[in-house]
Design a protein around this motif. Structure first.
Motif, PDB file in Angstrom:
ATOM      1  N   ARG A 111      -0.404  12.953   2.520  1.00 52.11           N
ATOM      2  CA  ARG A 111      -1.836  12.907   2.213  1.00 52.11           C
ATOM      3  C   ARG A 111      -2.078  13.001   0.708  1.00 52.11           C
ATOM      4  N   ILE A 112      -1.354  13.876   0.043  1.00 53.33           N
ATOM      5  CA  ILE A 112      -1.498  14.019  -1.417  1.00 53.33           C
ATOM      6  C   ILE A 112      -1.148  12.696  -2.102  1.00 53.33           C
ATOM      7  N   LEU A 113      -0.051  12.066  -1.664  1.00 54.78           N
ATOM      8  CA  LEU A 113       0.345  10.783  -2.246  1.00 54.78           C
ATOM      9  C   LEU A 113      -0.769   9.752  -2.091  1.00 54.78           C
ATOM     10  N   ILE A 114      -1.266   9.593  -0.882  1.00 57.33           N
ATOM     11  CA  ILE A 114      -2.328   8.614  -0.645  1.00 57.33           C
ATOM     12  C   ILE A 114      -3.579   8.976  -1.438  1.00 57.33           C
ATOM     13  N   ASP A 115      -3.932  10.264  -1.461  1.00 59.66           N
ATOM     14  CA  ASP A 115      -5.114  10.692  -2.205  1.00 59.66           C
ATOM     15  C   ASP A 115      -4.983  10.404  -3.704  1.00 59.66           C
ATOM     16  N   LEU A 116      -3.775  10.528  -4.258  1.00 62.86           N
ATOM     17  CA  LEU A 116      -3.573  10.180  -5.672  1.00 62.86           C
ATOM     18  C   LEU A 116      -3.929   8.719  -5.921  1.00 62.86           C
ATOM     19  N   PHE A 117      -3.457   7.858  -5.036  1.00 55.55           N
ATOM     20  CA  PHE A 117      -3.772   6.430  -5.169  1.00 55.55           C
ATOM     21  C   PHE A 117      -5.255   6.159  -4.921  1.00 55.55           C
ATOM     22  N   VAL A 118      -5.830   6.771  -3.897  1.00 47.51           N
ATOM     23  CA  VAL A 118      -7.247   6.564  -3.591  1.00 47.51           C
ATOM     24  C   VAL A 118      -8.100   6.977  -4.782  1.00 47.51           C
ATOM     25  N   TYR A 119      -7.824   8.132  -5.334  1.00 50.66           N
ATOM     26  CA  TYR A 119      -8.602   8.621  -6.481  1.00 50.66           C
ATOM     27  C   TYR A 119      -8.500   7.644  -7.652  1.00 50.66           C
ATOM     28  N   ARG A 120      -7.315   7.088  -7.863  1.00 46.55           N
ATOM     29  CA  ARG A 120      -7.124   6.150  -8.974  1.00 46.55           C
ATOM     30  C   ARG A 120      -7.917   4.854  -8.775  1.00 46.55           C
ATOM     31  N   TYR A 121      -8.002   4.369  -7.541  1.00 44.25           N
ATOM     32  CA  TYR A 121      -8.558   3.040  -7.293  1.00 44.25           C
ATOM     33  C   TYR A 121      -9.939   3.016  -6.652  1.00 44.25           C
ATOM     34  N   MET A 122     -10.500   4.159  -6.270  1.00 46.94           N
ATOM     35  CA  MET A 122     -11.747   4.147  -5.503  1.00 46.94           C
ATOM     36  C   MET A 122     -12.944   3.612  -6.268  1.00 46.94           C
ATOM     37  N   ARG A 123     -12.927   3.651  -7.568  1.00 45.22           N
ATOM     38  CA  ARG A 123     -14.055   3.157  -8.348  1.00 45.22           C
ATOM     39  C   ARG A 123     -13.781   1.782  -8.962  1.00 45.22           C
ATOM     40  N   GLN A 124     -12.600   1.242  -8.715  1.00 45.65           N
ATOM     41  CA  GLN A 124     -12.280  -0.091  -9.227  1.00 45.65           C
ATOM     42  C   GLN A 124     -12.789  -1.140  -8.255  1.00 45.65           C
ATOM     43  N   ARG A 125     -13.168  -2.261  -8.805  1.00 40.85           N
ATOM     44  CA  ARG A 125     -13.619  -3.377  -7.973  1.00 40.85           C
ATOM     45  C   ARG A 125     -12.394  -4.149  -7.516  1.00 40.85           C
ATOM     46  N   LEU A 126     -12.024  -3.924  -6.260  1.00 46.88           N
ATOM     47  CA  LEU A 126     -10.867  -4.586  -5.663  1.00 46.88           C
ATOM     48  C   LEU A 126     -11.305  -5.326  -4.403  1.00 46.88           C
ATOM     49  N   ASP A 127     -10.571  -6.384  -4.069  1.00 47.94           N
ATOM     50  CA  ASP A 127     -10.852  -7.131  -2.845  1.00 47.94           C
ATOM     51  C   ASP A 127      -9.780  -6.918  -1.778  1.00 47.94           C
ATOM     52  N   LEU A 128      -8.539  -6.759  -2.211  1.00 47.54           N
ATOM     53  CA  LEU A 128      -7.416  -6.652  -1.284  1.00 47.54           C
ATOM     54  C   LEU A 128      -6.343  -5.732  -1.845  1.00 47.54           C
ATOM     55  N   VAL A 129      -5.543  -5.183  -0.938  1.00 53.59           N
ATOM     56  CA  VAL A 129      -4.299  -4.522  -1.306  1.00 53.59           C
ATOM     57  C   VAL A 129      -3.182  -5.373  -0.722  1.00 53.59           C
ATOM     58  N   ALA A 130      -2.213  -5.716  -1.553  1.00 57.97           N
ATOM     59  CA  ALA A 130      -1.025  -6.436  -1.085  1.00 57.97           C
ATOM     60  C   ALA A 130       0.150  -5.469  -1.145  1.00 57.97           C
ATOM     61  N   GLY A 131       0.919  -5.415  -0.077  1.00 59.82           N
ATOM     62  CA  GLY A 131       2.073  -4.527  -0.011  1.00 59.82           C
ATOM     63  C   GLY A 131       3.352  -5.320   0.108  1.00 59.82           C
ATOM     64  N   VAL A 132       4.368  -4.878  -0.648  1.00 59.14           N
ATOM     65  CA  VAL A 132       5.652  -5.569  -0.669  1.00 59.14           C
ATOM     66  C   VAL A 132       6.555  -5.016   0.436  1.00 59.14           C
ATOM     67  N   ASP A 133       7.188  -5.928   1.156  1.00 55.03           N
ATOM     68  CA  ASP A 133       8.116  -5.635   2.251  1.00 55.03           C
ATOM     69  C   ASP A 133       9.207  -4.675   1.773  1.00 55.03           C
ATOM     70  N   ALA A 134       9.469  -3.620   2.443  1.00 52.15           N
ATOM     71  CA  ALA A 134       8.869  -3.110   3.643  1.00 52.15           C
ATOM     72  C   ALA A 134       8.135  -1.801   3.378  1.00 52.15           C
ATOM     73  N   ARG A 135       8.647  -0.969   2.483  1.00 55.52           N
ATOM     74  CA  ARG A 135       7.991   0.334   2.284  1.00 55.52           C
ATOM     75  C   ARG A 135       6.639   0.217   1.588  1.00 55.52           C
ATOM     76  N   GLY A 136       6.403  -0.881   0.893  1.00 56.49           N
ATOM     77  CA  GLY A 136       5.076  -1.114   0.331  1.00 56.49           C
ATOM     78  C   GLY A 136       4.017  -1.308   1.402  1.00 56.49           C
ATOM     79  N   PHE A 137       4.464  -1.690   2.620  1.00 54.51           N
ATOM     80  CA  PHE A 137       3.530  -1.818   3.746  1.00 54.51           C
ATOM     81  C   PHE A 137       2.973  -0.455   4.141  1.00 54.51           C
ATOM     82  N   ILE A 138       3.813   0.550   4.093  1.00 56.79           N
ATOM     83  CA  ILE A 138       3.417   1.888   4.555  1.00 56.79           C
ATOM     84  C   ILE A 138       2.286   2.418   3.695  1.00 56.79           C
ATOM     85  N   VAL A 139       2.529   2.480   2.396  1.00 59.46           N
ATOM     86  CA  VAL A 139       1.529   3.020   1.471  1.00 59.46           C
ATOM     87  C   VAL A 139       0.364   2.048   1.322  1.00 59.46           C
ATOM     88  N   GLY A 140       0.678   0.753   1.196  1.00 62.47           N
ATOM     89  CA  GLY A 140      -0.366  -0.237   0.962  1.00 62.47           C
ATOM     90  C   GLY A 140      -1.374  -0.346   2.085  1.00 62.47           C
TER      91      GLY A 140
END
Length: 183
Positions: A40-69
């Motif tokens: 949860r802390i890991l995901i929250d670090l990323f969420v806090y970093r990106y929550m105010r950025q204007r993004l359309d998509l998250v792309a995750g790289v095979d395979a462990r990037g899928f988990i976090v992404g």
């Protein structure tokens, strides 16, 4: 300077010496994923970093990037796009070849996964030589996407991947880094 939370993530990552071959220390994120608080802390670090950025998509790289992404995309209320190893996607694809220390590989994405001008966050677990991440950046840019940032949990700066990614002009964020001699 690392925060206490980033230090916690780093300390939770398991170092496996001499795997997959002698002289290599594998950085295993499995303990981070297994502990609900640390995950949860890991995901929250990323969420806090990106929550105010204007993004359309998250792309995750095979395979462990899928988990976090995919979890990050869910938390940010964005779509998720898998960047897969060759031959894993069932529809029309675009591909990008890249070199590894031990050969060549290819990543693919569905031809309709990204629209021109979309702002994409690219996520993987680890930046080593950067080959996979660089191929994914090229692939997304070829499709007309704006790769806003590349992100990972771990950087192995001695292997040069983060330097190569910076050379593309793509910003890079990682939660922590390890030198070859660090445990």
């Amino acid at each position: 300077m690392q925060t206490d939370l980033e230090i916690l993530i780093r300390r939770t990552i398991r170092s496996v010496p001499n795997w997959p071959k002698p002289g290599v220390t594998f950085r295993d994120i499995t303990p981070v994923l297994q502990d609900p608080r640390t995950f949860r802390i890991l995901i929250d670090l990323f969420v806090y970093r990106y929550m105010r950025q204007r993004l359309d998509l998250v792309a995750g790289v095979d395979a462990r990037g899928f988990i976090v992404g995919s979890v990050l995309a869910y938390e940010l209320n964005l779509g998720f796009v898998p960047v897969r190893k060759k031959g894993k996607l069932p529809f029309e694809t675009l591909s990008e070849d890249y070199s590894l220390e031990y050969g060549n590989a290819t990543v693919e994405i569905h031809a309709d996964a990204v629209k021109t001008g979309q702002r994409v966050l690219l996520v993987d677990d680890l930046i080593a030589t950067g080959g996979t991440m660089l191929a994914a950046i090229k692939l997304l840019q070829r499709m007309g996407a704006n790769v806003v940032e590349a992100a990972g949990i771990i950087d192995l700066p001695e292997l040069g991947g983060s330097r190569s990614i910076a050379g593309t002009g793509t910003p890079l964020y990682t939660v922590c880094s390890f030198n070859e001699d660090s445990v």
